[in-house]
Design an enzyme around this catalytic site. Structure first.
Site, PDB file in Angstrom:
ATOM      1  N   ARG A  42      62.652  40.704  31.290  1.00 57.86           N
ATOM      2  CA  ARG A  42      64.063  40.409  31.549  1.00 57.86           C
ATOM      3  C   ARG A  42      64.495  41.018  32.884  1.00 57.86           C
ATOM      4  O   ARG A  42      65.227  40.401  33.657  1.00 57.86           O
ATOM      5  CB  ARG A  42      64.929  40.966  30.424  1.00 57.86           C
ATOM      6  N   ASP A  74      72.018  49.799  27.596  1.00 55.79           N
ATOM      7  CA  ASP A  74      70.607  49.422  27.459  1.00 55.79           C
ATOM      8  C   ASP A  74      70.205  48.444  28.551  1.00 55.79           C
ATOM      9  O   ASP A  74      71.034  47.747  29.133  1.00 55.79           O
ATOM     10  CB  ASP A  74      70.326  48.846  26.072  1.00 55.79           C
ATOM     11  N   LEU A  75      68.917  48.414  28.821  1.00 57.26           N
ATOM     12  CA  LEU A  75      68.378  47.626  29.928  1.00 57.26           C
ATOM     13  C   LEU A  75      68.485  46.129  29.669  1.00 57.26           C
ATOM     14  O   LEU A  75      68.739  45.349  30.591  1.00 57.26           O
ATOM     15  CB  LEU A  75      66.918  48.008  30.168  1.00 57.26           C
ATOM     16  N   ASP A  76      68.277  45.709  28.442  1.00 54.13           N
ATOM     17  CA  ASP A  76      68.296  44.284  28.124  1.00 54.13           C
ATOM     18  C   ASP A  76      69.687  43.703  28.364  1.00 54.13           C
ATOM     19  O   ASP A  76      69.855  42.697  29.058  1.00 54.13           O
ATOM     20  CB  ASP A  76      67.862  44.076  26.674  1.00 54.13           C
ATOM     21  N   ASP A  77      70.696  44.319  27.761  1.00 52.95           N
ATOM     22  CA  ASP A  77      72.062  43.855  27.973  1.00 52.95           C
ATOM     23  C   ASP A  77      72.442  43.906  29.443  1.00 52.95           C
ATOM     24  O   ASP A  77      73.067  42.982  29.968  1.00 52.95           O
ATOM     25  CB  ASP A  77      73.035  44.710  27.161  1.00 52.95           C
TER      26      ASP A  77
END
Length: 685
Positions: A475, A398-401
């Protein structure tokens, strides 16, 4: 299995007492330096020998209730500590008889029904005082007919709800190409992971015998014989349309005319088997795991089959078993926890080559995903290189992690810097390729925004798609800004192209609310979204976004819990926002208590805004810092009972047990850095 040292958090249900929120050293708070050192020591004490950090990811009792139901369906309840699960469910019941979605919500119907069902399956008689109170709560709220679809599915599996009241999912959906409008790849990965196994379950409509045999007729407010057996209307034309389509599907089922039925079922089974991790997980989150095992049972897999055994092992890894209780988490968060803890420790002054940080960095490098997953169906040119949330989840980075891990690795000094930089470069390319058409970034997929899917009868949670969000887009932009700020020696081509950054900034500007705040999808709520946006804008484009930054900072100051700003609620200098702000936008930034994590987010946003504008909200920031200092505990931690993590807004929230630790440490560290640089003056005592 216990993530980190749980002893500190077992406090005889201070967890559910709002009055203990923020309880700390009010009379004799530590100095800023002392608080930072204590926090560092606490977090270092929580690291695993392998190098990672991992804290409990607390949800509501639904996950534990589902586990009871699943093991009863499989007939292997003796393999799980059911007596401890009963104690957990009993403890979580509120005085009004219901069970809550998040602490203090007054009780939620579906959560209560599922908890009631689980306790009945654990041989608790309906005459038990706890269940009598629960039943009254359920009936007063409208009973089964008013519950969510997942609750009705659980009851249907037990023969206690009519399958005619469950939407149809024709198996031929599995055969639609990825580019087709109603392909499974137009749904969010978390929805996809439920839809595929439910295609099989809905086709077969199994009813499993369990012991003890129960009917749950008492849960129908109108009486089960009078219960509506059709799908509920939502009042708009799309609802009418999809219900009409569902009637056609059901008529075809009755006539035995289901095109490509067996082919579709075989494809669903194949899809699931391909995506099962070696550790047994399906997608690394609980709902797909639950429905995948039910699907396997429906297809005739024995409990002894290796596929099922591996899956059951993963359920136990999701469990938190204590001396007298057992609960189940919705997922595991080691990558997320580790990256955020690393950032906080470096920001607070730990050397970038500290042995603990090097172990963490090496562990993170091992977790990079270099194989293509479901994301590649809509991004065929992308180079794999992201990170997932969990220990293992190779199909769903995922992009956030990924953005947080990049920032964590970038601030470390590892034995092999070339390997580290290569991993970062690969991830940057992947993130760049995942930008959506509107300029933002989503959690798992690219251009997964067919919102009409949320109008289908199956989607009463309205969470069937994965569109761009402010917090994840911010983020990504923060990541770009941090890399450039640190002077990271990458070629310009390895960063996002200037046009991509420009489109991302336009997206953030477009998403700002009239009050100046931003919506938070993955953290509660507007405080979280506003902090992310302010940090990103101040790092990437402060000169061209002064107005947006100033408006966001003003909003944060306005919603601070301080005397003179609020008539009701706490006035302790912190910030706190209730999960009810997702239900009612009038509650933006409002809450009954201040929390450490939300105060930390607000401080990060205000400090970033001050950097951009050249003027800091000294008084507001000072009161926020003082709140954190006065609520720190002697061991260096902060207590927080509120749910500040987002799952599915309005329907599912999370309490990350490390949020009150690393976000707070980062905020105090950033404040100290500005004090030391004389950018900001300490508040006048």
């Amino acid at each position: 299995m216990l993530p980190y040292n749980q002893d500190f958090y077992n406090e005889d249900e201070a967890l559910k007492d709002d009055h203990c929120e923020g309880a700390g050293n009010v009379s004799n708070p530590p100095t800023l330096d002392e608080a930072i050192k204590r926090s560092q020591d606490f977090l270092l004490s929580q690291q695993y020998p392998e190098g990672y950090w991992w804290a409990e990811l607390e949800g509501n009792p639904t996950i534990t209730s589902h586990t009871v139901i699943l093991y009863k369906i499989l007939g292997i309840e003796d393999e799980y500590p059911m007596d401890k699960m009963e104690k957990y469910l009993r403890r979580m019941q509120c005085i009004h008889g219901g069970w809550e979605l998040f602490y203090g919500d007054g009780g939620q119907l579906s959560v209560t029904i599922e908890s009631y069902v689980a306790l009945r399956l654990l041989n608790v008689p309906p005459t038990d005082p706890a269940l009598k109170k629960a039943l009254k709560f359920i009936i007063d709220k409208g009973g089964v007919x008013k519950s969510r679809m997942f609750t009705k599915i659980c009851l249907a599996l037990l023969g206690c709800f009519d399958w005619r009241g469950i939407p149809s999912l024709p198996p031929w959906v599995m055969l639609l190409p990825g580019w087709f409008l109603s392909s499974i790849y137009e749904t969010a990965c978390w929805a996809r992971g439920c839809v595929v196994p439910l295609i099989v379950v809905f086709d077969k409509k199994p009813v499993f015998k369990v012991s003890p045999e129960v009917s749950f007729d008492e849960l129908y407010a109108e009486g089960r014989e009078h219960a509506c057996k059709t799908l509920p209307f939502c009042g708009d034309w799309t609802s009418h349309f999809f219900i009409a389509v569902d009637r056609v599907f059901k008529m075809m089922e009755r006539l035995g005319v289901v095109p490509f039925q067996q082919w579709g079922i075989r494809e669903a089974e194949k899809w699931l088997l391909e995506r099962q991790e070696d550790t047994g997980d399906f997608l690394g989150v609980y709902p797909p795991m639950f429905y995948s095992v039910v699907c396997m049972k429906t297809l005739g897999y024995e409990v002894t089959d290796p596929v099922v055994r591996r899956a059951l092992l993963s359920f136990k890894k999701f469990s938190i078993e204590r001396a007298d209780e057992c609960s189940v988490q919705s997922s595991l968060s080691p990558v997320w926890d580790t990256a955020l803890v690393v950032r906080s420790l470096v920001e607070s002054g730990l050397p970038p080559d500290h042995p603990a940080l090097q172990r963490a960095g090496e562990w993170l490098l091992q977790k990079q995903i270099t194989k293509h997953g479901d994301w590649s169906f809509k991004n065929q040119s992308g180079v794999a290189g992201g990170w997932a949330f969990q220990f293992f989840n190779r199909w769903y980075p995922d992009l956030d992690d990924s953005a947080v891990v990049v920032m964590a690795l970038d601030c470390l000094k590892l034995p092999n810097e070339d390997v580290k930089n290569g991993a970062i470069t690969r991830c940057l390319k992947w993130i760049s390729s995942m930008q959506c058409k509107g300029g933002g970034w989503a959690a798992f997929d690219k251009d997964n925004h067919q919102h009409w899917i949320n109008s289908t009868p199956f989607s009463d949670l309205k969470a069937m798609v994965d569109p761009s969000t402010t917090d994840i887009s911010a983020r990504v932009l923060e990541m770009v800004g941090r890399l450039k700020l640190h002077g990271t020696s990458f070629d310009e081509a390895h960063f996002l192209p200037p046009e991509s950054i420009a489109r991302g900034l336009v997206y953030l500007r477009r998403e700002q609310e009239n009050e100046g705040c931003w919506f938070g999808r993955w953290g509660v709520n507007y405080i979280y979204g506003t902090c992310g946006a302010l940090v990103a804008l101040s790092l990437v484009a402060p000169m061209t976004h002064e107005e947006e930054i100033a408006r966001g900072a003003r909003w944060l100051v306005q919603v601070q819990n301080m005397h003179g700003k609020k008539i009701n609620g706490p006035q302790d200098g912190g910030w706190g926002e209730t999960c009810f702000s997702y239900n009612d936008p009038a509650l933006k930034g409002q809450g009954d208590v201040s929390t450490a994590s939300q105060t930390a987010w607000a401080l990060q946003g205000l400090l970033a805004a001050g950097d951009a504008l050249g003027k800091y909200e000294v008084e507001s920031i000072g009161h926020g810092v003082q709140y954190l200092l006065s609520t720190q505990r002697k061991d260096g931690s902060w207590h927080e009972s509120q749910f500040t993590g987002g799952g599915f807004p309005i329907h599912f929230y999370l309490r990350y047990h490390f949020y009150a630790q690393h976000f707070t440490l980062s905020s105090l560290a950033r404040y100290r850095t500005r004090l030391q640089a004389s950018k900001i003056k300490p508040p006048i005592p």
